[in-house]
Design a protein around this motif. Structure first.
Motif, PDB file in Angstrom:
ATOM      1  N   PHE A  65       0.809  -1.217   0.000  1.00 28.21           N
ATOM      2  CA  PHE A  65       0.000   0.000   0.000  1.00 28.21           C
ATOM      3  C   PHE A  65       0.846   1.273   0.000  1.00 28.21           C
ATOM      4  O   PHE A  65       1.900   1.338   0.623  1.00 28.21           O
ATOM      5  N   CYS A  66       0.348   2.260  -0.729  1.00 26.09           N
ATOM      6  CA  CYS A  66       1.007   3.579  -0.803  1.00 26.09           C
ATOM      7  C   CYS A  66      -0.064   4.656  -0.753  1.00 26.09           C
ATOM      8  O   CYS A  66      -1.203   4.433  -1.179  1.00 26.09           O
ATOM      9  N   ALA A  67       0.333   5.839  -0.291  1.00 27.10           N
ATOM     10  CA  ALA A  67      -0.612   6.945  -0.189  1.00 27.10           C
ATOM     11  C   ALA A  67      -0.837   7.618  -1.547  1.00 27.10           C
ATOM     12  O   ALA A  67      -1.890   8.207  -1.788  1.00 27.10           O
ATOM     13  N   SER A  68       0.145   7.543  -2.444  1.00 22.81           N
ATOM     14  CA  SER A  68      -0.003   8.121  -3.784  1.00 22.81           C
ATOM     15  C   SER A  68       0.956   7.390  -4.719  1.00 22.81           C
ATOM     16  O   SER A  68       1.842   6.665  -4.253  1.00 22.81           O
ATOM     17  N   LYS A  69       0.737   7.582  -6.022  1.00 21.92           N
ATOM     18  CA  LYS A  69       1.554   6.844  -6.987  1.00 21.92           C
ATOM     19  C   LYS A  69       2.694   7.715  -7.508  1.00 21.92           C
ATOM     20  O   LYS A  69       2.458   8.805  -8.051  1.00 21.92           O
ATOM     21  N   CYS A  70       3.910   7.262  -7.357  1.00 21.11           N
ATOM     22  CA  CYS A  70       5.050   7.946  -7.966  1.00 21.11           C
ATOM     23  C   CYS A  70       5.107   7.507  -9.432  1.00 21.11           C
ATOM     24  O   CYS A  70       4.960   6.314  -9.725  1.00 21.11           O
ATOM     25  N   LEU A  71       5.346   8.458 -10.321  1.00 19.05           N
ATOM     26  CA  LEU A  71       5.219   8.132 -11.744  1.00 19.05           C
ATOM     27  C   LEU A  71       6.303   7.185 -12.245  1.00 19.05           C
ATOM     28  O   LEU A  71       6.129   6.522 -13.252  1.00 19.05           O
ATOM     29  N   TYR A  72       7.434   7.129 -11.564  1.00 16.91           N
ATOM     30  CA  TYR A  72       8.527   6.257 -12.010  1.00 16.91           C
ATOM     31  C   TYR A  72       8.367   4.840 -11.463  1.00 16.91           C
ATOM     32  O   TYR A  72       9.122   3.943 -11.802  1.00 16.91           O
ATOM     33  N   CYS A  73       7.370   4.630 -10.596  1.00 12.25           N
ATOM     34  CA  CYS A  73       7.316   3.403  -9.787  1.00 12.25           C
ATOM     35  C   CYS A  73       7.374   2.138 -10.646  1.00 12.25           C
ATOM     36  O   CYS A  73       6.668   2.008 -11.638  1.00 12.25           O
ATOM     37  N   GLY A  74       8.218   1.228 -10.218  1.00 11.47           N
ATOM     38  CA  GLY A  74       8.290  -0.077 -10.872  1.00 11.47           C
ATOM     39  C   GLY A  74       7.880  -1.188  -9.925  1.00 11.47           C
ATOM     40  O   GLY A  74       8.060  -2.366 -10.231  1.00 11.47           O
ATOM     41  N   CYS A  75       7.348  -0.804  -8.765  1.00  9.68           N
ATOM     42  CA  CYS A  75       7.002  -1.812  -7.740  1.00  9.68           C
ATOM     43  C   CYS A  75       5.557  -2.232  -7.891  1.00  9.68           C
ATOM     44  O   CYS A  75       4.771  -1.609  -8.595  1.00  9.68           O
ATOM     45  N   ASN A  76       5.218  -3.261  -7.152  1.00 11.18           N
ATOM     46  CA  ASN A  76       3.830  -3.675  -7.086  1.00 11.18           C
ATOM     47  C   ASN A  76       3.178  -2.903  -5.943  1.00 11.18           C
ATOM     48  O   ASN A  76       3.428  -3.203  -4.777  1.00 11.18           O
ATOM     49  N   ALA A  77       2.403  -1.892  -6.284  1.00  8.47           N
ATOM     50  CA  ALA A  77       1.879  -0.986  -5.251  1.00  8.47           C
ATOM     51  C   ALA A  77       0.405  -0.697  -5.492  1.00  8.47           C
ATOM     52  O   ALA A  77      -0.032  -0.564  -6.633  1.00  8.47           O
ATOM     53  N   THR A  78      -0.355  -0.602  -4.410  1.00  8.05           N
ATOM     54  CA  THR A  78      -1.775  -0.278  -4.467  1.00  8.05           C
ATOM     55  C   THR A  78      -1.985   1.039  -3.741  1.00  8.05           C
ATOM     56  O   THR A  78      -1.662   1.146  -2.554  1.00  8.05           O
ATOM     57  N   GLY A 117       7.950  -2.859  -0.111  1.00  4.17           N
ATOM     58  CA  GLY A 117       6.626  -2.516  -0.642  1.00  4.17           C
ATOM     59  C   GLY A 117       6.704  -1.970  -2.053  1.00  4.17           C
ATOM     60  O   GLY A 117       7.678  -2.217  -2.761  1.00  4.17           O
ATOM     61  N   GLY A 118       5.663  -1.165  -2.371  1.00  6.48           N
ATOM     62  CA  GLY A 118       4.766  -0.485  -1.493  1.00  6.48           C
ATOM     63  C   GLY A 118       5.483   0.362  -0.438  1.00  6.48           C
ATOM     64  O   GLY A 118       6.646   0.692  -0.554  1.00  6.48           O
ATOM     65  N   THR A 119       4.730   0.646   0.584  1.00  2.00           N
ATOM     66  CA  THR A 119       5.232   1.489   1.661  1.00  2.00           C
ATOM     67  C   THR A 119       4.944   0.815   2.997  1.00  2.00           C
ATOM     68  O   THR A 119       3.838   0.945   3.525  1.00  2.00           O
ATOM     69  N   PRO A 120       5.912   0.085   3.549  1.00  2.00           N
ATOM     70  CA  PRO A 120       5.647  -0.572   4.830  1.00  2.00           C
ATOM     71  C   PRO A 120       5.192   0.401   5.918  1.00  2.00           C
ATOM     72  O   PRO A 120       4.377   0.040   6.767  1.00  2.00           O
ATOM     73  N   PRO A 153       9.901   8.669   3.560  1.00  2.00           N
ATOM     74  CA  PRO A 153      10.154   9.789   4.479  1.00  2.00           C
ATOM     75  C   PRO A 153       8.955  10.707   4.628  1.00  2.00           C
ATOM     76  O   PRO A 153       8.831  11.407   5.634  1.00  2.00           O
ATOM     77  N   ARG A 154       8.044  10.709   3.642  1.00  2.00           N
ATOM     78  CA  ARG A 154       6.888  11.611   3.711  1.00  2.00           C
ATOM     79  C   ARG A 154       5.880  11.155   4.767  1.00  2.00           C
ATOM     80  O   ARG A 154       5.030  11.925   5.197  1.00  2.00           O
ATOM     81  N   LEU A 155       5.921   9.885   5.150  1.00  2.00           N
ATOM     82  CA  LEU A 155       4.929   9.345   6.081  1.00  2.00           C
ATOM     83  C   LEU A 155       5.494   9.031   7.452  1.00  2.00           C
ATOM     84  O   LEU A 155       4.748   8.747   8.385  1.00  2.00           O
ATOM     85  N   GLY A 188       6.236  13.141  -9.649  1.00  2.00           N
ATOM     86  CA  GLY A 188       5.074  13.048  -8.765  1.00  2.00           C
ATOM     87  C   GLY A 188       5.420  12.627  -7.353  1.00  2.00           C
ATOM     88  O   GLY A 188       4.651  11.908  -6.719  1.00  2.00           O
ATOM     89  N   ARG A 189       6.573  13.066  -6.881  1.00  2.00           N
ATOM     90  CA  ARG A 189       6.965  12.709  -5.510  1.00  2.00           C
ATOM     91  C   ARG A 189       7.660  13.918  -4.887  1.00  2.00           C
ATOM     92  O   ARG A 189       8.864  14.112  -5.060  1.00  2.00           O
ATOM     93  N   ILE A 190       6.878  14.705  -4.172  1.00  2.00           N
ATOM     94  CA  ILE A 190       7.410  15.938  -3.587  1.00  2.00           C
ATOM     95  C   ILE A 190       7.847  15.646  -2.159  1.00  2.00           C
ATOM     96  O   ILE A 190       7.028  15.300  -1.299  1.00  2.00           O
TER      97      ILE A 190
HETATM   98  S1  SF4 Z   1       6.081   1.723  -4.075  1.00  2.00           S
HETATM   99 FE1  SF4 Z   1       7.432   3.455  -3.665  1.00  2.00          FE
HETATM  100  S2  SF4 Z   1       7.795   4.312  -5.705  1.00  2.00           S
HETATM  101 FE2  SF4 Z   1       5.985   2.990  -5.884  1.00  2.00          FE
HETATM  102  S3  SF4 Z   1       4.240   4.370  -5.589  1.00  2.00           S
HETATM  103 FE3  SF4 Z   1       4.760   3.478  -3.582  1.00  2.00          FE
HETATM  104  S4  SF4 Z   1       6.141   4.996  -2.642  1.00  2.00           S
HETATM  105 FE4  SF4 Z   1       6.055   5.450  -4.823  1.00  2.00          FE
END
Ligand code: SF4
Length: 454
Positions: A65-78, A117-120, A153-155, A188-190
């Motif tokens: 899970f993540c709070a927002s989507k970073c445009l470069y993301c290559g991970c499996n994130a919801t 993650g995602g964002t643990p 670091p944002r969270l 997309g990651r400020i």
């Molecule tokens: S997994 Fe990391 S890079 Fe991908 S959207 Fe979440 S915080 Fe951003």
């Protein structure tokens, strides 16, 4: 590794020759090369290996899970704003752990555990504690287990870090990527410099002994000057380790990357220059260059392992401890147990359905052949040690020597009596140097399955 590094300039022709797609070799065969039917029931039976041995286990827990989507993301994130979804995820993780416990029979001893993650740290403090309790119910995790976590670091909050420390986590990895505001806006990651600095300070104050920072080169708007400021900024925090990854622009696989303006992405020679300058700065600052893209202080266990030839590479990247087996839990996680690879369903819905039906949620896998195992040993040795003894050559040795002679002519390797050694220039093309050992690479490889090697 020398205290300073001289990397010769490369010609556009040389870059063009090696700027081709290929795996990153966190496994061999690479995941897209896993072929054939994979029997999930056989995988469950195979996991009895873990209960029947004292061999050390590395454990990976995926928290998507993540709070927002970073445009470069290559991970499996919801992306979600609902913490209730985490509760349901943890409940199913508990069920997955029960299924694993049944398959393993005994509780394996875990030597290292990593939450990624995602964002643990999307998890609330209580959810972090609940997850750790679930894991303690299935695995032997104690004071000897090295616990590490990725964090945004944002969270991050002080109480979150305190909770993690109380549970025994000693290593934390922050995603920094780039400190420049223009680059941050484009991806997309400020996260202002002050925010990153505060997150680093919090981690130090709460007693994390290992701090890793992730940077990415090849992002939109990066220039040598801008990225130099990011590297110097990262160095000013005195991290124990830094990972400096190349951005993999694969919009045909990651649709959200289509929102990145390709006209402001660095081209091949600019990417090379960004990374070469970063390597030079890290080495000049006293860091060891580890493998392809990691850097560590000389006294850090990763650097000591590299110096002693004890470095390992697995799906989590470069590691010091050879968990002989790696078990992944959660969506998309990858396991490597006794010569078998398996990946959990990447999509949350597929993973949930499998668990609700009472099955281990594996989506695909691969059983290593003897040939796979021999090539994997050679490739891992090359990736970790920047050399290849001739006795690890696999396949048609004459043809291999021909291929490596070409690399020698380009200044990427040197022939020794019993091995090839990789030159400082060749370190930038380590993936290319593994291609001749890879039986799954062929002239028909399209550009769409893998990212660029440079
Ligand atoms: S997994 Fe990391 S890079 Fe991908 S959207 Fe979440 S915080 Fe951003």
């Amino acid at each position: 590794m020398p205290a300073s590094l001289h990397v010769p300039n490369v010609t556009p022709a040389l870059l063009a020759k090696y700027d081709i797609p290929g795996p990153r070799y966190t496994s061999y065969p690479a995941v897209p090369d896993w072929h054939g039917a994979f029997d999930a029931d056989a995988w469950a039976s195979h996991l009895a290996v873990l209960g029947a041995t004292d061999a050390p286990l590395a454990l990976y827990v995926h928290l998507p899970f993540c709070a927002s989507k970073c445009l470069y993301c290559g991970c499996n994130a919801t992306v979600t704003t609902r913490t209730g979804i985490v509760e349901r995820y943890l409940s199913r993780l508990g069920t997955e752990l029960q299924l694993l416990a049944r398959a393993m029979g005994e509780r394996p001893r875990v030597v290292e555990m990593h939450w990624g993650g995602g964002t643990p740290n999307f998890l609330l403090d209580g959810q972090i504690e609940r997850l750790h309790d679930l894991l303690l119910g299935t695995f032997d995790i104690d004071g000897r287990t090295e616990l590490s976590v990725e964090a945004d670091p944002r969270l991050v909050t002080r109480s979150q870090l305190r909770t993690l420390r109380q549970l025994g986590f000693t290593r934390i990895s922050y995603g920094v990527q780039d400190l420049d505001p223009l680059v941050q806006e484009a991806i997309g990651r400020i996260q202002p410099v002050s925010l990153v600095r505060d997150a680093v300070t919090l981690a130090r104050e709460e007693g994390f002994s290992g701090l890793n920072l992730d940077l990415i080169y090849g992002l939109p708007h990066q220039t040598p000057d801008r990225f130099a400021r990011t590297v110097e900024g990262a160095l000013s925090y005195s991290p124990d380790r830094v990972a400096c990854f190349g951005y993999a622009h694969v919009p045909w696989m990651r649709a959200h990357q289509k929102r990145i303006d390709e006209s402001v992405l660095p081209i091949a020679w600019e990417r090379f220059a960004l990374f070469r300058d970063a390597v030079t700065r890290f080495v000049d600052a006293g860091y060891r260059w580890i493998g392809i893209d990691h850097f560590a202080r000389p006294e850090d266990p990763l650097a000591l392992a590299a110096d002693a030839g004890r470095l390992h590479r697995n799906f989590m990247g470069y590691t010091t401890r050879s968990g002989e087996h790696l078990l992944g839990v959660g969506t998309s996680s990858i396991s490597e147990v006794g010569g078998w690879f398996a990946q959990n369903a990447p999509e949350l819905g597929d993973w949930q359905r499998a668990i609700d039906a009472g099955h281990l949620p594996v989506a695909r896998g691969h059983v290593l052949s003897d040939d796979d195992t021999a090539r994997r040993t050679a490739i891992a040795h090359l990736m970790c040690n920047a050399e290849l003894p001739f006795d690890l050559f696999v396949g048609d040795v004459d043809a291999l020597v021909d291929r490596y002679e070409q690399f020698a002519a380009d200044g990427l390797i040197e022939f020794e009596p019993d091995r090839i050694t990789v030159t400082p220039l060749g370190r930038f093309f380590l993936r290319n140097l593994a291609f001749p050992l890879d039986a799954y690479r062929s002239a028909t490889d399209g550009p769409r399955r893998f990212s660029r090697a440079v």
